[in-house]
Design a protein around this motif. Structure first.
Motif, PDB file in Angstrom:
ATOM      1  N   GLU A 244       0.830  -1.214   0.000  1.00 38.37           N
ATOM      2  CA  GLU A 244       0.000   0.000   0.000  1.00 38.37           C
ATOM      3  C   GLU A 244       0.858   1.255   0.000  1.00 38.37           C
ATOM      4  O   GLU A 244       0.579   2.216  -0.744  1.00 38.37           O
ATOM      5  CB  GLU A 244      -0.915  -0.014   1.230  1.00 38.37           C
ATOM      6  N   ILE A 247       2.377   1.542  -3.398  1.00 44.63           N
ATOM      7  CA  ILE A 247       1.378   2.015  -4.367  1.00 44.63           C
ATOM      8  C   ILE A 247       1.135   3.514  -4.196  1.00 44.63           C
ATOM      9  O   ILE A 247       1.042   4.272  -5.177  1.00 44.63           O
ATOM     10  CB  ILE A 247       0.074   1.207  -4.205  1.00 44.63           C
ATOM     11  N   ILE A 248       1.031   3.905  -2.894  1.00 47.48           N
ATOM     12  CA  ILE A 248       0.831   5.345  -2.641  1.00 47.48           C
ATOM     13  C   ILE A 248       1.999   6.156  -3.171  1.00 47.48           C
ATOM     14  O   ILE A 248       1.821   7.191  -3.838  1.00 47.48           O
ATOM     15  CB  ILE A 248       0.624   5.575  -1.136  1.00 47.48           C
ATOM     16  N   ASN A 249       3.235   5.662  -2.882  1.00 40.39           N
ATOM     17  CA  ASN A 249       4.424   6.370  -3.375  1.00 40.39           C
ATOM     18  C   ASN A 249       4.471   6.379  -4.898  1.00 40.39           C
ATOM     19  O   ASN A 249       4.832   7.385  -5.527  1.00 40.39           O
ATOM     20  CB  ASN A 249       5.687   5.733  -2.805  1.00 40.39           C
ATOM     21  N   ALA A 250       4.107   5.216  -5.492  1.00 42.65           N
ATOM     22  CA  ALA A 250       4.112   5.137  -6.958  1.00 42.65           C
ATOM     23  C   ALA A 250       3.076   6.098  -7.549  1.00 42.65           C
ATOM     24  O   ALA A 250       3.327   6.757  -8.577  1.00 42.65           O
ATOM     25  CB  ALA A 250       3.825   3.703  -7.400  1.00 42.65           C
ATOM     26  N   LYS A 251       1.900   6.163  -6.882  1.00 40.50           N
ATOM     27  CA  LYS A 251       0.882   7.101  -7.371  1.00 40.50           C
ATOM     28  C   LYS A 251       1.375   8.548  -7.262  1.00 40.50           C
ATOM     29  O   LYS A 251       1.150   9.358  -8.168  1.00 40.50           O
ATOM     30  CB  LYS A 251      -0.406   6.914  -6.572  1.00 40.50           C
ATOM     31  N   LYS A 252       2.062   8.810  -6.132  1.00 39.03           N
ATOM     32  CA  LYS A 252       2.608  10.158  -5.979  1.00 39.03           C
ATOM     33  C   LYS A 252       3.641  10.453  -7.066  1.00 39.03           C
ATOM     34  O   LYS A 252       3.647  11.542  -7.670  1.00 39.03           O
ATOM     35  CB  LYS A 252       3.236  10.307  -4.589  1.00 39.03           C
ATOM     36  N   LYS A 253       4.542   9.455  -7.280  1.00 38.94           N
ATOM     37  CA  LYS A 253       5.552   9.633  -8.325  1.00 38.94           C
ATOM     38  C   LYS A 253       4.902   9.777  -9.695  1.00 38.94           C
ATOM     39  O   LYS A 253       5.345  10.567 -10.541  1.00 38.94           O
ATOM     40  CB  LYS A 253       6.526   8.468  -8.327  1.00 38.94           C
ATOM     41  N   LEU A 254       3.828   8.974  -9.922  1.00 39.85           N
ATOM     42  CA  LEU A 254       3.122   9.070 -11.198  1.00 39.85           C
ATOM     43  C   LEU A 254       2.507  10.452 -11.363  1.00 39.85           C
ATOM     44  O   LEU A 254       2.601  11.061 -12.446  1.00 39.85           O
ATOM     45  CB  LEU A 254       2.045   7.981 -11.269  1.00 39.85           C
ATOM     46  N   GLN A 255       1.863  10.925 -10.271  1.00 38.42           N
ATOM     47  CA  GLN A 255       1.287  12.272 -10.350  1.00 38.42           C
ATOM     48  C   GLN A 255       2.369  13.320 -10.576  1.00 38.42           C
ATOM     49  O   GLN A 255       2.201  14.247 -11.381  1.00 38.42           O
ATOM     50  CB  GLN A 255       0.520  12.575  -9.054  1.00 38.42           C
ATOM     51  N   TYR A 256       3.512  13.139  -9.878  1.00 41.30           N
ATOM     52  CA  TYR A 256       4.623  14.073 -10.072  1.00 41.30           C
ATOM     53  C   TYR A 256       5.147  13.992 -11.495  1.00 41.30           C
ATOM     54  O   TYR A 256       5.430  15.028 -12.144  1.00 41.30           O
ATOM     55  CB  TYR A 256       5.731  13.761  -9.069  1.00 41.30           C
TER      56      TYR A 256
END
Length: 339
Positions: A244, A247-256
């Motif tokens: 989790e 995933i949260i970090n990946a989502k943040k990186k994706l958003q970034y």
């Protein structure tokens, strides 16, 4: 006791006031009576112990015809309520004699001897014969058979003696001796049986220890399995949490990254717009220059004439320098021409 004759002469005990042995008993104490009118016979009501050894020993045949010798001890006492009847039925009349103090003391002992000779020993011998004849000679060496024989002997003595006013407290069989000729082989057989039982018990203990070891192993295995399951559960929980978080970090990186991509797109759009603007300026400038050249060329008639004009403009200063320099080699050409 002096008094009237009993109404019924064919009885052991008489009613109060009649001549004979009274039904009631009196307790211990001092009584002042006329010994020629009333006689008090002392009877020991305490518990007595009979050792059945020697002349009082018991022997009986076993079911297979061997003579068994038994030693034992019987503890008994007279039932207080039936003491007068016991005295009348089982004590010889000649034990009374003259009512002297010494004779009365002896009477008390004679009462005990009469009860032993007429009740205790006869019943002990009869019961031992009846119960002992049901067993083989070798059975009396076994502890189980001896215990059962003793229990049956005690029950029989208590039952039959109680009907005669005698209470049996205990009847202990101390020693049961089979014939000497069969003792050794029976003992060897008994020893072998006990060794077999011992080995069986050892085998059973080993089996129990084995089962206990297996149970301990299974318990340890179950404990370790539970611990492993707990560790797996913790690992799964931690992995889920890590997943989790990842995933949260990946989502943040994706958003970034999406934001950076959008910024890059915007930057590229700006660069593209600037480049296009510069290109338009250069194109317009070139177009303007080309238009000027076109107009200049049209003024000279054609392009070659305009190009020649431009060439001459570039070469003219150099020719001026050359012609103005009298020391140069180029002037020698003209000198030769003048000759």
């Amino acid at each position: 006791m002096s008094g009237r004759l009993p109404k019924n002469p064919n009885v052991f005990l008489v009613d109060k006031g009649e001549r004979g042995v009274q039904k009631e008993t009196i307790g211990a104490g001092d009584y002042y009576v006329n010994p020629y009118v009333q006689r008090i016979i002392p009877v020991d009501m305490r518990a007595h112990k009979l050792e059945m050894v020697g002349a009082n020993g018991i022997s009986f045949p076993s079911s297979d015809g061997f003579t068994i010798t038994m030693d034992g001890t019987v503890e008994w006492y007279i039932d207080r309520k039936r003491a007068p009847r016991v005295f009348v039925e089982y004590v010889d009349a000649n034990v009374l004699g003259r009512p002297t103090r010494e004779r009365l003391r002896q009477v008390s002992k004679d009462v005990i001897h009469n009860i032993v000779d007429k009740i205790i020993l006869p019943y002990a011998r009869a019961i031992s014969r009846i119960e002992g004849s049901e067993y083989l000679a070798r059975d009396f060496i076994s502890g189980k058979t001896r215990q059962k024989f003793q229990d049956d002997f005690l029950k029989g003595m208590q039952h039959y003696c109680s009907t005669r006013g005698i209470i049996i407290k205990s009847a202990l069989v101390k020693n049961v001796v089979p014939p000497a000729g069969i003792v050794k082989p029976i003992m060897q057989t008994e020893i072998a049986i006990r060794q077999r039982e011992k080995y069986k018990q050892q085998m059973e203990r080993e089996k129990q220890q084995k089962r206990l070891s297996i149970e301990k192993t299974l318990q340890s295995r179950a404990s370790k399995l539970k611990q492993a399951q707990a560790d797996v559960s913790v690992s799964i929980t931690n992995a889920k949490k890590d997943k989790e978080v990842a995933i949260i970090n990946a989502k943040k990186k994706l958003q970034y990254a999406l934001l950076q991509l959008e910024a890059a797109k915007n930057q590229a759009s700006i660069i593209l717009a600037n480049g296009k603007a510069k290109a338009d300026v250069i194109r317009l400038r070139n177009k303007a220059n080309a238009q000027g050249l076109k107009e200049a060329a049209s003024a000279f008639g054609n392009g070659q004439a305009y190009v020649r004009y431009l060439l001459y403009q570039k070469l003219a200063p150099s020719f001026r320098y050359i012609l103005s320099n009298t020391d140069g080699p180029f002037l020698n050409i003209f000198k030769e021409l003048t000759k």
